[in-house]
Scaffold this motif. Structure first.
Motif: not given
Length: 331
Positions: A195-217
């Protein structure tokens, strides 16, 4: 009456002293755990294999580890350019730039907690290269050759990720579609950057086994792997985290970022992950308001989804690229 009062006061004093001892012990143990989590110079306790396994909760798989080590060595010895940039807060960040002939897209890859760029991506790097991907493998702050004294669990690293995207675009242009990729804490990093101000050519994100927050993990590892009560340790952990990086453990989450993001996401996770529970990816997937895909690999432990189901994993990624490479809006 005086005798009773004296007994009561003595008992109360003992209770206070006991409570103080418990509090002191909890603070000391939490301080040590936060050092393990965040400090570049990790405590000697982490040198013990038993301690590392207890924290990560890994199921041992020698074949997977051998494959990962071989991939890391292969990637490190492949000709490439080592580059440096300056982070938003003045730290020197190091990355590794790999080019291919006739590139179709660019990937900015972020590795996980107390890991490395080569070990986390060594096994998938040949697939990326063979399918027309220029790749920037970042070394996360507080680790490897990059600067910084602390690991920020994605909260600081999301801005580093944005800096790497800007570096790629400034040196190679914005003509090619660009994807953010991450494993474990790297996955959290790229999701928090969504949700940062990413440039328009950023077309996608590939996220493998990420956690939700420091608190949660931290809560999950404390309660499920270390068998500690996080109700006792949590507030102290948050305070210590804030002292180190001026952000608390709940100040940023992937869930909140994904509610505001328009960048498509491919989520991947193994059902037998003993470090980051698969439930966190389900939570991220539910929160994501952008176009999304979900790849769940039965029986895969932490970071093992590609190893367990290589063909399905790679085909899912190819389908994701085919869907979004040419999307002018990135959605």
């Amino acid at each position: 009456m005086k005798k009773v009062s004296k007994v009561l006061l003595t008992g109360a004093g003992a209770a206070v002293a006991g409570a103080a001892a418990v509090t002191a012990a909890a603070y000391a143990s939490t301080k040590q755990l936060v050092k393990i989590a965040m400090d570049r110079q990790q405590p000697r306790l982490m040198d013990q294999e038993k301690t590392r396994e207890q924290i990560r909760g890994y199921l041992n798989c020698d074949e997977f580890l051998d494959d990962m080590m071989a991939g890391a060595e292969r990637l490190e010895t492949t000709p490439h350019h080592t580059v440096q940039i300056e982070s938003y807060d003045g730290q020197t960040l190091v990355g590794h730039w790999f080019e291919c002939e006739k590139p179709k897209r660019v990937i900015v890859a972020m590795h996980g907690w107390r890991s490395s760029w080569s070990s986390d991506f060594g096994t998938i790097a040949p697939f990326w290269h063979q399918n027309g991907c220029n790749v920037l493998y970042a070394e996360q702050r507080g680790q490897g050759s990059s600067g910084g004294e602390y690991i920020g669990f994605g909260m600081m690293e999301r801005y580093d990720c944005l800096q790497w995207v800007k570096w790629v675009n400034s040196h190679w242009g914005k003509e090619l579609p660009l994807y953010l990729a991450g494993v474990s804490m790297g996955a959290t990093t790229v999701l928090m950057a969504s949700d940062l101000n990413l440039p328009s050519n950023v077309k996608g994100i590939m996220a493998d086994c990420g956690f939700t927050s420091a608190h949660d993990i931290w809560k999950h590892v404390a309660e499920n792997n270390l068998h500690l009560s996080y109700s006792i340790h949590g507030n102290v952990a948050d305070q210590l985290c804030r002292e180190k990086i001026q952000m608390g453990t709940k100040d940023c989450s992937t869930v909140e970022a994904l509610k505001n993001s328009k960048v498509p996401v491919l989520f991947a996770h193994g059902t037998n992950d003993h470090f980051v529970p698969v439930a966190m990816t389900y939570e991220n997937y539910q929160a994501c308001t952008a176009p999304k895909s979900l790849l769940i690999v039965p029986g895969a432990d932490h970071g093992m989804s590609h190893y367990m189901e290589k063909d399905r994993y790679e085909q899912t990624m190819l389908d994701f690229w085919e869907r979004f490479d040419g999307n002018e809006e990135g959605i």
